[in-house]
Design an enzyme around this catalytic site. Structure first.
Site, PDB file in Angstrom:
ATOM      1  N   GLY A 110       0.781  -1.223   0.000  1.00 27.00           N
ATOM      2  CA  GLY A 110       0.000   0.000   0.000  1.00 27.00           C
ATOM      3  C   GLY A 110       0.816   1.278   0.000  1.00 27.00           C
ATOM      4  O   GLY A 110       2.043   1.280   0.061  1.00 27.00           O
ATOM      5  N   ILE A 111       0.078   2.383  -0.071  1.00 26.92           N
ATOM      6  CA  ILE A 111       0.663   3.719  -0.112  1.00 26.92           C
ATOM      7  C   ILE A 111       0.547   4.351   1.273  1.00 26.92           C
ATOM      8  O   ILE A 111      -0.440   4.167   1.971  1.00 26.92           O
ATOM      9  CB  ILE A 111      -0.067   4.593  -1.148  1.00 26.92           C
ATOM     10  CG1 ILE A 111       0.008   3.943  -2.538  1.00 26.92           C
ATOM     11  CG2 ILE A 111       0.516   5.996  -1.208  1.00 26.92           C
ATOM     12  CD1 ILE A 111      -0.790   4.673  -3.598  1.00 26.92           C
ATOM     13  N   VAL A 112       1.573   5.106   1.665  1.00 26.61           N
ATOM     14  CA  VAL A 112       1.570   5.795   2.953  1.00 26.61           C
ATOM     15  C   VAL A 112       1.448   7.288   2.702  1.00 26.61           C
ATOM     16  O   VAL A 112       2.173   7.857   1.875  1.00 26.61           O
ATOM     17  CB  VAL A 112       2.848   5.507   3.757  1.00 26.61           C
ATOM     18  CG1 VAL A 112       2.791   6.203   5.112  1.00 26.61           C
ATOM     19  CG2 VAL A 112       3.026   4.013   3.948  1.00 26.61           C
ATOM     20  N   ASP A 132      10.536  -8.365   9.107  1.00 33.86           N
ATOM     21  CA  ASP A 132      10.905  -7.540   7.947  1.00 33.86           C
ATOM     22  C   ASP A 132      11.645  -6.286   8.410  1.00 33.86           C
ATOM     23  O   ASP A 132      11.378  -5.185   7.939  1.00 33.86           O
ATOM     24  CB  ASP A 132       9.655  -7.172   7.147  1.00 33.86           C
ATOM     25  CG  ASP A 132       9.999  -6.576   5.780  1.00 33.86           C
ATOM     26  OD1 ASP A 132      11.087  -6.879   5.265  1.00 33.86           O
ATOM     27  OD2 ASP A 132       9.186  -5.804   5.253  1.00 33.86           O
TER      28      ASP A 132
END
Length: 717
Positions: free
Chosen positions: A415-417, A531
């Site tokens: 996704g985009i932040v 991660d």
């Protein structure tokens, strides 16, 4: 009696003097007070006609005794807007948002030609927007959203060439956009026309809005036709939403339109192509692709109609009978197939004495062939959820969040932040996840609430979330100083940057270690990050490390996103550099052909699917090596060969290279810290050991870093 009359006249004359002492602009503003029939919060209680000017009144701002702003938001005012406000020649800002004002916009209002911002959202204004709006040459902010305005946007709006924000969402506007809409607003940063009934095609000149920074939202309208490829010229960081219109044809794959999620285009049944699941047929492909066009017959080829006539020349009687019989047989076969499916799958199901399903007895009929899919029925029940706060200090709602200015600060496979700035100045980080998985809301809710309970000074706080079928949002605290990758190497595209001092690096190392120890040992589920890398280590203004993105891959999977799974990593097939030490026991998973993030993953992640705490230890060791050497995790040792950072350090040790050739050149000035450099290198190399069992726990690593940091601080003092 004469004395009494004299006293009355004297009092009246005093009253006249008091009233007449108020200047003309004060009288104009009193008409606004008189037009408000309900003022439950007492917004006008201190608007006193005995003052010489209105500059001391609540909500009124002045410059050199001239009224320049009237700001009275969220006060439950019930009434209308008087036309006399247009007489305030110096008025620059009018903000009456979130009240209960009604009626139309008086055209006289636009006589206040100094207006720079007109904010009226969240009221009940109706009617047309007067064409006189074109007089406002200095207008920069126009927000008429969440009202009842109708009609089309006046053509004169393109004369307001200084506009930076146009938000007319959630109204009843109709018609097409004025001619020249895209070429007239060279300063426009935000455009929101959503939730209206605008129609017509999208003007191709919308791609000229090169100054857009936040929102380009045309969703929930009736726009039709194809998406102009010129929209790809919009800045890539802009949030583009064309969903829920009548658009059709292939989605252009260029510029800002590439790599968009499907939520930007859903609700347009005629659209096809990436990122939607519906593929474009040959008939919907762009005519600009000559290789896909059919060849036309030349003068020596038979005409198309001639060929068709030859093939369809009259059928014989026997052929017609054969076709009819074939149709009858086909229909019978289909009927038998449906009958078989129904008899096998649509039957009463009960439980026998052992609790197993039985085909006999009475029970609820359940047709497995034709019953409504369970996930579909669940998703209908989970259509929309409001913003769910996870923090007692959350003082904003969904409306305020959607109204805020938004800027893209990062993109990834999850996704985009966005950086989102609320009207009261509160800044948040909002991550958009996938659009699928609506039937897994309860699972998502459980997971996100568990993550929200993780509170530590070195972890980013999850403050709220939003869930609907088409949108999933995670709202975090905003960390203002960028990430560790930028702090080590500088921002891509910039030549110079301020390198981190050794003391700052030690502080960051210590903070990361403490955050990971909390996840491993003190969190309820004994979390593994899985991660960890410099990109998701954020830094505060005081250079405190904040770990982000823990638990994110699982949330994205539940929400229907496509995170990069650990199991998808592939080892590089390149041969090892002959200069690499023969004692290396780990496989190389970091190469130029692999994802950069895999350079921080433990070698065993190639074989084991489930992350372990020792994975995080390895990733932390890689981060330490990167911080002390100032080098990227993948090093180009020659024009044709490359080496990962771990093997490069091992090679330096074998060749007994001086420490000055190993550490970051920016740390040379701290030559007196040589023992500390060596200590960190030893800790890092123990963390990246090829065997997970021989790596230390994060508790031991954190204690060692803390002792070293304390010793370093005391020596400086």
């Amino acid at each position: 009696m004469l004395v009494g009359l004299f006293l009355i006249l004297l009092c009246c004359s005093d009253c006249l003097v008091l009233v007449s002492s108020l200047n003309d602009e004060g009288f104009v503003l009193l008409t606004l007070k008189q037009s408000i029939s309900l003022d439950p919060d007492g917004a006008f209680s201190y608007w006193d006609s005995s003052n010489e000017t209105p500059c001391s009144w609540n909500g009124v701002g002045c410059l050199n005794d001239i009224v320049v702003s009237v700001t009275i938001p969220k006060r439950n005012l019930y009434g209308f807007l008087p036309s006399s406000l247009g007489a305030l020649s110096g008025l620059r800002h009018l903000n009456l948002r979130n009240n209960r004002l009604f009626g139309s916009l008086p055209f006289q209002l636009f006589s206040a030609q100094a207006l720079q911002s007109l904010v009226l959202y969240g009221n009940s204004f109706s009617g047309f927007v007067p064409n006189g709006i074109g007089k406002l040459k200095y207008l920069q902010t126009l927000d008429l959203s969440q009202n009842l305005f109708n009609g089309s946007l006046p053509a004169s709006i393109i004369q307001c060439s200084r506009l930076k924000t146009i938000d007319v969402s959630h109204n009843n506007f109709t018609g097409s956009l004025p001619h020249g809409f895209g070429t007239s607003f060279s300063y426009l940063e935000k455009l929101d026309l959503s939730f209206n009934t605008f129609d017509g095609s999208l003007p191709s000149d919308l791609g000229n809005l090169s100054s857009l920074q936040g929102t380009f939202d045309l969703s929930h309208n009736l726009f039709s036709g194809s998406i102009p490829s010129s929209l790809g010229n919009l800045p890539e960081k802009v949030y583009i939403d064309l969903s829920h219109n009548n658009l059709s044809g292939p989605i252009p794959q260029n510029g800002a339109l590439m790599n968009r999620g499907p939520t930007a285009f859903i609700g347009n049944p005629g659209l096809c192509g990436s990122p939607l699941k519906s593929k474009c047929s040959s008939g919907t492909l762009s005519a600009s692709s000559p290789s896909l066009l059919p060849f036309l017959p030349d003068d020596h080829s038979p005409g198309i109609s001639g060929v068709y006539a030859e093939k369809t020349r009259g059928l014989s009687k026997s052929a017609v009978i054969a076709i009819v019989l074939g149709d009858v047989v086909g229909i019978c076969l289909i009927g038998l197939l449906f009958s078989y499916c129904y008899s096998r799958a649509c039957y009463p199901r009960t439980k026998d004495k052992m609790g197993h399903n039985s085909d006999k007895g009475k029970g609820r009929n359940e047709c497995l062939c034709f019953r409504k899919d369970e996930s579909e029925s669940v998703s209908q029940n989970v259509e929309q959820y409001d913003l769910v706060p996870l923090d007692a200090q959350v003082g904003f709602d969904l409306d305020e969040l959607l109204k805020a200015s938004a800027f893209v600060i990062g993109k990834s496979g999850i996704g985009i932040v966005y950086k989102v700035v609320l009207e009261d100045g509160v800044t948040l980080a909002v991550r958009r996840l996938g659009e699928g998985g609506s039937q897994r809301f309860k699972e998502f809710q459980t997971e996100v609430e568990a993550i929200a309970k993780l509170r530590h000074s070195n972890l980013v706080t999850l403050r709220a979330y939003y869930w609907s079928v088409d949108e999933k949002l995670l709202i975090y605290e905003f960390i203002p100083n960028g990430n560790l990758a930028t702090a080590i190497h500088g921002k891509p595209g910039t030549v110079s940057f301020t390198p981190l001092s050794w003391s700052a690096r030690l502080k960051i190392m210590e903070g990361i270690a403490k955050g990971i120890v909390y996840l491993h040992e003190f969190s309820p589920k004994k979390y593994v990050h899985g991660d960890l890398k410099p990109n998701n280590i954020l830094l505060t203004q005081n250079m405190e490390a904040k770990i982000s993105d823990f638990g994110l891959a699982r949330l994205a999977n539940i929400a229907g996103g496509t995170p990069t799974l650990q199991s998808s990593r592939m080892a590089s097939e390149k041969p090892l550099d002959p200069k690499q030490p023969k004692t290396v026991t780990s496989e190389i998973i970091c190469s130029s052909s692999s994802n950069t993030g895999t350079c921080y993953q433990a070698p065993e992640s190639l074989k084991v699917l489930k992350p372990s705490q020792k994975w995080d230890v390895y990733s932390y060791g890689m981060i330490l090596l990167e911080m002390i050497t100032g080098r990227f995790p993948l090093i180009q040792v020659s024009s044709s060969s490359e080496m990962d950072l771990v093997h490069w350090i091992q090679l330096c040790i074998e060749e007994q290279k001086p420490l000055s050739e190993v550490i970051d050149p920016h740390l040379i000035q701290d030559a007196d810290k040589e023992e500390e450099f060596i200590s960190i290198l030893k800790i890092a190399m123990s963390c990246v050991h090829g065997s997970p069992e021989r790596r230390p726990t994060m508790r031991h690593v954190s204690d060692a870093i803390e002792r070293l940091s304390s010793s370093s601080s005391s020596s400086r003092n």
